[in-house]
Design an enzyme around this catalytic site. Structure first.
Site, short mmCIF file in Angstrom:
data_model
loop_
_atom_site.label_atom_id
_atom_site.label_comp_id
_atom_site.label_asym_id
_atom_site.label_seq_id
_atom_site.Cartn_x
_atom_site.Cartn_y
_atom_site.Cartn_z
N SER A 194 -53.64 53.16 3.85
CA SER A 194 -52.98 53.69 5.63
C SER A 194 -54.06 52.81 5.68
CB SER A 194 -53.27 55.45 5.64
OG SER A 194 -54.78 55.22 5.88
N ASP A 195 -53.76 51.89 7.00
CA ASP A 195 -54.65 51.40 7.69
C ASP A 195 -55.05 52.94 8.03
OD1 ASP A 195 -55.78 49.83 9.40
OD2 ASP A 195 -54.23 48.90 10.69
N TRP A 196 -56.56 52.19 8.82
CA TRP A 196 -57.75 53.24 9.13
C TRP A 196 -56.74 54.07 10.89
CZ3 TRP A 196 -63.35 53.93 8.96
CH2 TRP A 196 -63.65 52.87 7.78
#
Length: 179
Positions: free
Chosen positions: A14-16
């Site tokens: 995932s992205d942050w």
């Protein structure tokens, strides 16, 4: 789709701060959640497994992909000799130049010539602080220093034979929405 239709076998990260529901994300195919989102995502997984909402096999499969990536990284041979930063930068610039795609080259005004190529005496405005001080990666890691830093504001002005170039900050960088 990613795994079933396209045959992707790698790790899905995932992205942050992008994951709102870690259990649903794991079921959908996420393997590694970057920080952000719920305050205690690990507790959510434990509770989901205990309640039967998450099959242990789904969690084991995701964890296995993380372990596989770590093993591949550890098995990679060391690169001999010093890093040739200049040749890597030249290669990156060439790759970037070859990857540019012009979607349209329409005339700016009815009956006028297409926008490109720019006239030798064109006047160019480069707006935005990131044209002067670029960010390469995103939020916290965007402060990584890349060498040498190629600035849009200066490189476009060196390209044209006699282009008049002006650069302005535009909106100041801040944490305020829309800016």
């Amino acid at each position: 789709m990613l795994r079933d239709d396209w045959g992707f076998e790698g790790l899905v990260v995932s992205d942050w701060g992008a994951v709102e529901d870690r259990v649903a994300a794991l079921i959908a195919g996420l393997d590694l959640q970057m920080p952000g989102g719920s305050p205690d995502p690990d507790a959510e997984l434990v509770a989901a497994v205990e309640s039967g909402a998450l099959a242990p096999a789904v969690l084991e499969r995701a964890a296995g992909r993380v372990v596989d990536l770590v093993a591949k990284a550890q098995a990679r041979p060391a690169v001999p000799g010093p890093l040739d930063v200049e040749s890597h930068h030249a290669l990156a610039r060439e790759a970037a130049g070859r990857s540019i795609v012009l979607l349209t080259n329409d005339a700016v005004e009815e009956g006028a010539a297409p926008l490109l190529p720019l006239a030798a005496d064109a006047s160019i405005a480069v707006i935005g602080e990131f044209a002067r001080t670029p960010r390469f990666q995103g939020s916290w890691s965007c402060w990584t220093r890349c060498w040498p830093s190629t600035r849009v504001s200066s490189s476009c002005c060196r390209t044209g034979p006699s282009w008049r170039c002006r650069s302005r900050t535009g909106c100041r960088r801040s944490s305020r929405p829309g800016c």
